[in-house]
Design an enzyme around this catalytic site. Sequence first.
Site, short mmCIF file in Angstrom:
data_model
loop_
_atom_site.label_atom_id
_atom_site.label_comp_id
_atom_site.label_asym_id
_atom_site.label_seq_id
_atom_site.Cartn_x
_atom_site.Cartn_y
_atom_site.Cartn_z
N LYS A 119 0.89 -1.04 0.14
CA LYS A 119 -0.03 -0.02 -0.06
C LYS A 119 0.94 1.25 0.08
O LYS A 119 0.56 2.19 -0.66
CB LYS A 119 -0.94 -0.05 1.24
CG LYS A 119 -2.08 -1.38 0.81
CD LYS A 119 -2.76 -1.46 2.17
CE LYS A 119 -3.64 -2.53 2.32
NZ LYS A 119 -4.52 -2.75 0.95
N GLY A 120 2.01 1.26 1.02
CA GLY A 120 2.72 2.55 0.98
C GLY A 120 3.47 2.77 -0.59
O GLY A 120 3.17 3.71 -1.10
N ALA A 121 4.13 1.80 -1.03
CA ALA A 121 4.75 2.03 -2.14
C ALA A 121 3.70 2.49 -3.58
O ALA A 121 3.93 3.23 -4.16
CB ALA A 121 5.55 0.81 -2.75
N ASN A 122 2.68 1.69 -3.34
CA ASN A 122 1.60 1.96 -4.35
C ASN A 122 1.23 3.58 -4.48
O ASN A 122 1.08 4.29 -5.47
CB ASN A 122 0.37 1.13 -4.22
CG ASN A 122 0.52 -0.20 -4.32
OD1 ASN A 122 1.36 -0.89 -4.85
ND2 ASN A 122 -0.46 -1.15 -3.90
N GLU A 131 -18.97 3.48 -6.33
CA GLU A 131 -19.74 4.45 -5.94
C GLU A 131 -18.94 5.62 -5.33
O GLU A 131 -19.60 6.76 -4.94
CB GLU A 131 -20.67 4.02 -4.63
CG GLU A 131 -21.55 2.99 -5.02
CD GLU A 131 -22.67 3.45 -5.70
OE1 GLU A 131 -23.07 4.73 -5.50
OE2 GLU A 131 -23.22 2.67 -6.61
N ASP A 156 -10.00 -5.20 -12.56
CA ASP A 156 -9.09 -5.36 -11.54
C ASP A 156 -9.06 -4.21 -10.52
O ASP A 156 -8.36 -3.17 -10.75
CB ASP A 156 -7.58 -5.90 -11.84
CG ASP A 156 -6.76 -6.23 -10.48
OD1 ASP A 156 -7.31 -6.25 -9.42
OD2 ASP A 156 -5.76 -6.83 -10.93
N GLY A 166 -7.73 1.95 -3.93
CA GLY A 166 -7.57 2.92 -2.91
C GLY A 166 -6.44 3.39 -2.80
O GLY A 166 -6.35 4.59 -2.26
N ASP A 167 -5.43 2.79 -3.06
CA ASP A 167 -4.04 3.28 -3.18
C ASP A 167 -3.81 4.58 -4.03
O ASP A 167 -3.37 5.38 -3.96
CB ASP A 167 -2.86 2.32 -3.16
CG ASP A 167 -2.86 1.11 -2.08
OD1 ASP A 167 -3.58 1.71 -0.95
OD2 ASP A 167 -2.61 -0.03 -2.09
P1 ATP Z 1 -7.85 -1.69 -2.45
O1 ATP Z 1 -8.00 -2.03 -1.27
O2 ATP Z 1 -7.89 -2.69 -3.65
O3 ATP Z 1 -6.72 -0.58 -2.68
P2 ATP Z 1 -10.05 -0.04 -1.88
O4 ATP Z 1 -11.15 -1.29 -1.22
O5 ATP Z 1 -9.13 0.52 -0.51
O6 ATP Z 1 -9.20 -0.94 -2.86
P3 ATP Z 1 -12.14 0.99 -3.14
O7 ATP Z 1 -13.00 1.76 -2.18
O8 ATP Z 1 -12.54 -0.16 -3.76
O9 ATP Z 1 -10.68 0.96 -2.34
O10 ATP Z 1 -11.67 2.19 -4.26
C1 ATP Z 1 -10.93 3.32 -4.07
C2 ATP Z 1 -11.20 4.26 -5.35
O11 ATP Z 1 -11.12 3.67 -6.48
C3 ATP Z 1 -13.14 4.61 -5.07
O12 ATP Z 1 -13.21 5.80 -4.43
C4 ATP Z 1 -13.13 5.26 -6.70
O13 ATP Z 1 -12.69 6.47 -6.96
C5 ATP Z 1 -12.19 4.02 -7.48
N1 ATP Z 1 -12.79 3.13 -7.79
C6 ATP Z 1 -12.85 1.66 -7.33
N2 ATP Z 1 -13.60 0.82 -8.09
C7 ATP Z 1 -14.05 1.33 -8.90
C8 ATP Z 1 -15.17 1.01 -9.97
N3 ATP Z 1 -15.61 -0.07 -10.22
N4 ATP Z 1 -15.29 2.02 -10.89
C9 ATP Z 1 -14.89 3.32 -10.79
N5 ATP Z 1 -14.11 3.73 -9.79
C10 ATP Z 1 -13.64 2.68 -8.93
O1 RIB Z 2 -3.90 -2.32 -1.62
C1 RIB Z 2 -3.48 -3.26 -2.46
C2 RIB Z 2 -2.24 -3.68 -1.75
O2 RIB Z 2 -2.58 -4.39 -0.71
C3 RIB Z 2 -1.48 -4.73 -2.96
O3 RIB Z 2 -0.67 -4.09 -3.70
C4 RIB Z 2 -0.96 -5.69 -1.81
O4 RIB Z 2 0.61 -5.52 -1.99
C5 RIB Z 2 -1.35 -5.13 -0.60
O5 RIB Z 2 -0.48 -4.57 -0.03
#
Ligand code: ATP
Ligand code: RIB
Length: 315
Positions: free
Chosen positions: A47-50, A232, A256, A261-262
């Site tokens: 997450k940090g590096a991303n 959403e 995918d 979120g990152d």
């Molecule tokens: P991850 O843990 O995989 O990094 P996350 O669960 O922390 O993801 P999400 O809430 O799924 O993060 O998504 C973060 C942001 O990415 C959302 O607020 C939105 O801006 C964008 N996003 C994610 N999924 C979609 C989608 N299917 N369509 C459009 N935007 C998306």
């Molecule tokens: O948020 C996505 C990340 O969570 C992946 O890149 C994985 O390495 C985990 O840290």
Amino acid sequence: MASQAQTDPEVVVVGSCMTDLVSLTARLPNIGETIHGHKFFIGFGGKGANQCIQAARLGAKVSMICKVGKDSFGSDYVENFIKNNVSTDFVTQTGDAATGVASILVNSEGQNTIIIVAGANLLLDSEDLKKATGTIARAKVIVCQLEITPAVSLEALKVAHNCGVKTIFNPAPAAPDLDPRFYIYSDVFCCNESEAEILTGFPVRCPEDAGTAGSVLLERGCRLVIVTLGAEGCVVLSAEEITPKHIPTRKVKAVDTTGAGDSFVGALAFYMARYPDLSLEEMIKRSNSIASVSVLAAGTQASYPFKQDLPQDLF
Ligand code: ATP
Ligand code: RIB
């Protein structure tokens, strides 16, 4: 010769690096079940590096404070930072643990499950942080998460907070008993639905729920809370605007969502550092747009857009 201000990073990330081991499969397996996947690949994650790489690809001057193993995954990671214009002044390699890895399964709807073995990430310590204190103090924004030792993230946020550096905290992966000081040191507390649920005990299934959970988080002392909601978009509320506001995003066909979120957090760090006069709502709308691009291709960092590939009205 460049002045200190010209060479200092705008965004500093204190956090994790993982090598992502990704299997694509039609559906996620049940407990005790073996199923066929149709593709496997290795990518750069954590997450940090991303978050750091996304901010760099948008054009921020960034520095990563992290630890990887003295192994091929670790050496490849250092190269990856250099290729992405990330300062490696505070990236160290240790012989005492392996580079962190994440085993990721992605189904045909683009949803994922992830197990991390943090390895060398957990050896990043306060001595490493001390060496970077001056750089943290001169940054515009610092970003932390929870894939390293939580006490180190907390210390980094505290140092930054006390120096007037804007702090973004992404409490991922979440644990219910988060140290209350994390809220106090967070200018922006950005979590996803499941993290908001774990931290508050309230179910988070829709923007209304996110507002309810967000209000609980806000009361714990952070100045601004963002709950991301995948397709959403997100919900935001702050000490000044306590009524939760839903900020939707554009509809896309997700391939995918790993690391979306990152991508969002990295983009927000970029805007806070580079465009501090934009309204927060505008920064969040643009971060939504950038994160929506990241879900259009497989992989974590592999799917993160560069500034030149994005509409220029985002800049
Ligand atoms: P991850 O843990 O995989 O990094 P996350 O669960 O922390 O993801 P999400 O809430 O799924 O993060 O998504 C973060 C942001 O990415 C959302 O607020 C939105 O801006 C964008 N996003 C994610 N999924 C979609 C989608 N299917 N369509 C459009 N935007 C998306
Ligand atoms: O948020 C996505 C990340 O969570 C992946 O890149 C994985 O390495 C985990 O840290």
